[in-house]
Design a protein around this motif. Structure first.
Motif, short mmCIF file in Angstrom:
data_model
loop_
_atom_site.label_atom_id
_atom_site.label_comp_id
_atom_site.label_asym_id
_atom_site.label_seq_id
_atom_site.Cartn_x
_atom_site.Cartn_y
_atom_site.Cartn_z
N TRP A 148 0.83 -1.20 0.00
CA TRP A 148 0.00 0.00 0.00
C TRP A 148 0.87 1.26 0.00
O TRP A 148 0.64 2.18 -0.78
CB TRP A 148 -0.93 -0.03 1.20
N LYS A 149 1.86 1.28 0.87
CA LYS A 149 2.74 2.44 0.96
C LYS A 149 3.59 2.61 -0.30
O LYS A 149 3.90 3.73 -0.69
CB LYS A 149 3.62 2.36 2.20
N GLU A 169 -1.23 6.03 2.49
CA GLU A 169 -0.85 6.44 3.85
C GLU A 169 -1.19 5.33 4.85
O GLU A 169 -2.18 4.60 4.66
CB GLU A 169 -1.59 7.72 4.24
N GLU A 170 -0.40 5.22 5.91
CA GLU A 170 -0.65 4.21 6.93
C GLU A 170 -2.03 4.35 7.55
O GLU A 170 -2.68 3.37 7.89
CB GLU A 170 0.42 4.28 8.03
#
Length: 49
Positions: free
Chosen positions: A25-26, A31-32
């Motif tokens: 994802w990153k 974003e986390e």
């Protein structure tokens, strides 16, 4: 070497899968805070908001 510190880690398949999901994802610019990591009673799962 003067000290050795040991820490217990959890490398179950669910935990590793969550780490892979978060890293992927990153890598796409996410974003986390957009990823929720939850334990469903059996394993850890990543959910994308």
């Amino acid at each position: 070497m003067t000290d050795l510190i040991e820490t217990a880690v959890d490398t179950s398949p669910g935990v590793v899968g969550c780490a892979v999901a978060m890293a992927t994802w990153k890598s796409f610019g996410g974003e986390e805070g957009e990823v929720s990591i939850r334990f469903d009673g059996e394993r850890w799962k990543a959910a994308f908001e």
